[in-house]
Design an enzyme around this catalytic site. Structure first.
Site, PDB file in Angstrom:
ATOM      1  N   GLU A  21      26.739   4.967  61.387  1.00 19.09           N
ATOM      2  CA  GLU A  21      27.508   6.192  61.143  1.00 19.09           C
ATOM      3  C   GLU A  21      26.720   7.460  61.475  1.00 19.09           C
ATOM      4  O   GLU A  21      27.048   8.542  60.975  1.00 19.09           O
ATOM      5  CB  GLU A  21      27.970   6.220  59.684  1.00 19.09           C
ATOM      6  CG  GLU A  21      28.880   5.061  59.316  1.00 19.09           C
ATOM      7  CD  GLU A  21      29.165   4.989  57.834  1.00 19.09           C
ATOM      8  OE1 GLU A  21      29.918   5.844  57.343  1.00 19.09           O
ATOM      9  OE2 GLU A  21      28.637   4.089  57.172  1.00 19.09           O
ATOM     10  N   SER A 147      32.945   3.651  56.763  1.00 14.60           N
ATOM     11  CA  SER A 147      33.736   4.186  57.873  1.00 14.60           C
ATOM     12  C   SER A 147      34.563   3.129  58.593  1.00 14.60           C
ATOM     13  O   SER A 147      34.877   3.268  59.774  1.00 14.60           O
ATOM     14  CB  SER A 147      32.838   4.921  58.882  1.00 14.60           C
ATOM     15  OG  SER A 147      32.276   6.063  58.306  1.00 14.60           O
ATOM     16  N   ASP A 250      38.776   4.761  47.046  1.00  8.20           N
ATOM     17  CA  ASP A 250      39.925   4.463  47.888  1.00  8.20           C
ATOM     18  C   ASP A 250      40.784   3.359  47.275  1.00  8.20           C
ATOM     19  O   ASP A 250      40.265   2.406  46.677  1.00  8.20           O
ATOM     20  CB  ASP A 250      39.459   4.028  49.281  1.00  8.20           C
ATOM     21  CG  ASP A 250      38.671   5.115  49.994  1.00  8.20           C
ATOM     22  OD1 ASP A 250      38.924   6.308  49.727  1.00  8.20           O
ATOM     23  OD2 ASP A 250      37.806   4.776  50.823  1.00  8.20           O
ATOM     24  N   ASN A 268      33.005   5.416  47.537  1.00  5.37           N
ATOM     25  CA  ASN A 268      32.077   5.969  48.521  1.00  5.37           C
ATOM     26  C   ASN A 268      31.223   7.027  47.829  1.00  5.37           C
ATOM     27  O   ASN A 268      31.742   8.060  47.408  1.00  5.37           O
ATOM     28  CB  ASN A 268      32.873   6.574  49.686  1.00  5.37           C
ATOM     29  CG  ASN A 268      32.019   6.966  50.861  1.00  5.37           C
ATOM     30  OD1 ASN A 268      30.839   7.270  50.705  1.00  5.37           O
ATOM     31  ND2 ASN A 268      32.611   6.967  52.036  1.00  5.37           N
ATOM     32  N   GLY A 272      32.562  11.659  53.712  1.00  4.24           N
ATOM     33  CA  GLY A 272      32.464  12.653  54.778  1.00  4.24           C
ATOM     34  C   GLY A 272      32.487  14.071  54.240  1.00  4.24           C
ATOM     35  O   GLY A 272      33.235  14.384  53.314  1.00  4.24           O
TER      36      GLY A 272
END
Length: 305
Positions: A21, A147, A250, A268, A272
Site C-alpha cells: 500500500e 486495501s 467495516d 482498520n 486512508g
C-alpha cells in the site's frame, strides 16, 4: 506530548514505506503533512525505509504522525520502534495494531465480546487450490493486508481458485457476506456516523482509490436500528482490540435479514487519510475540518498506551 507546552510540536509524518500500500500511503502522508502545516505545525515528511531509526534520531521530532498503511507500518512493527525511541505517535499502540492487522485474530476478539462475524479459517495456499475449504460462496484473502489487496471471491459452481504467486503461504478463507458495504469511524471514545459505500461491484482496490470507483452516502440511508447497531459495534470493536485515536470498522449488511444480516468485517487502525477518504469525510460531516482532525490526532499521540 509537547502540545501543552505553549508551542506547536515538531511533527514527523511517516509515509510511503515498503508495503503493498505504499502509493496510497504517500498520498495520505502528503495530505496530512499539508493539513498539519495549515494547523501551525513544523512538519518533516519522512518516506519510511530501513534507515527510519537513524532518520528519526536525527530529526528528533516531538511527535510522529503515522501515515503508513499495510505491513510494517500498521501491524505493530513501527509502533514498537517508536515506543523504543520514546516518541509519541498517532493511532493505536503495538498490541492493538498487531491484533487488528491479523484478520483472523480480529474475528476471535470480536466473537469473544459478542460481535457478529461470518465463519472463517486460515488455510495453506495448497489446501485452498486443491479444493473448497468452505462451501461457496466464500472469500480468500491475505490475513495481514489491507486495501482489498489479494482478494478472491469464489462463487457457487466455480473451481477452487488459483492464487497469484505473491499471495502468502497461508491465507484466510471466510464465508461470503452479501449486502451493502457500511463503515463507521471511531475517534477517541466517539463513533461518528455510518457511511454507505456504493459501487457497481466488489469494493476492491480500484473502487477504493480510483476516481469514480465508488460513491459515499453519509449518513447512510438505513433504518435507525442498523445505524445504532453499527455505531455501537464499531465502538465496541475499537475498545475490545485496545485501539486508540482514529479507527474505522467495516460492515456488510444484508438488508433482507434486518439486524441479523449485519456483520463486522474488520477494523482498520490506520484508515486512508486524504481529505476525501472515508474517515476524514465522516469527521467533516460531524463539523471537523481536515486540519482540525489531524491536529486532534497529534494531540492524542502517545507512546505509553
Amino acid at each position: 506530548m509537547a502540545a501543552g507546552s505553549g508551542r506547536f510540536p515538531r511533527v514527523a509524518v511517516l509515509k510511503g514505506g515498503m508495503a503493498a500500500e505504499r502509493e496510497v500511503s504517500l498520498v495520505s502522508g502528503h495530505e496530512c503533512a499539508k493539513a498539519l502545516r495549515e494547523a501551525g505545525y513544523e512538519v518533516d515528511e519522512v518516506d519510511a525505509g530501513p534507515d527510519l531509526p537513524a532518520v528519526l534520531s536525527a530529526l528528533k521530532p516531538d511527535v510522529v504522525f503515522n501515515g503508513l498503511h499495510g505491513r510494517w507500518g500498521e501491524d505493530g512493527c513501527v509502533q514498537g520502534l517508536l515506543e523504543w525511541l520514546r516518541i509519541p505517535y498517532t493511532h493505536s499502540g503495538v498490541l492493538a495494531s498487531s491484533l487488528a492487522m491479523d484478520k483472523q485474530r480480529t474475528k476471535e476478539v470480536y466473537r469473544a465480546v459478542g460481535l457478529p462475524v461470518v465463519d472463517s479459517v486460515v488455510a495453506t495456499r495448497e489446501a485452498v487450490e486443491a479444493g473448497h475449504v468452505l462451501p461457496p460462496p466464500y472469500v480468500v484473502k491475505p490475513f495481514n493486508e489491507g486495501s482489498s489487496i489479494g482478494v478472491y471471491i469464489v462463487h457457487p459452481g466455480s473451481n477452487a481458485p488459483r492464487l497469484a504467486a505473491e499471495m502468502p503461504a497461508e491465507v484466510m478463507v471466510e464465508t461470503y457476506a452479501p449486502g451493502r458495504e457500511l463503515t463507521v469511524t471511531v475517534l477517541g471514545d466517539r463513533a461518528l456516523c455510518v457511511t454507505d459505500i456504493i459501487t457497481d461491484g466488489w469494493y476492491d482496490y480500484d473502487a477504493k482509490y480510483k476516481p469514480g470507483g465508488s460513491r459515499h452516502q453519509l449518513p447512510a440511508n438505513v433504518p435507525e436500528e442498523i445505524t445504532a447497531a453499527c455505531l455501537d459495534y464499531a465502538l465496541r470493536a475499537h475498545v475490545a482490540l485496545g485501539c486508540r485515536g482514529l479507527t474505522r470498522t467495516d460492515f456488510r449488511w444484508d438488508e433482507s435479514r434486518g439486524l441479523a444480516g449485519l456483520i463486522l468485517l474488520e477494523t482498520n487502525t490506520q484508515p486512508g487519510m486524504t481529505p476525501t477518504s472515508l474517515a476524514p469525510e465522516q469527521a467533516a460531516h460531524c463539523g471537523m475540518t481536515f486540519p482540525q482532525l489531524c491536529d486532534w490526532m497529534v494531540r492524542d499521540a502517545s507512546c505509553n498506551r
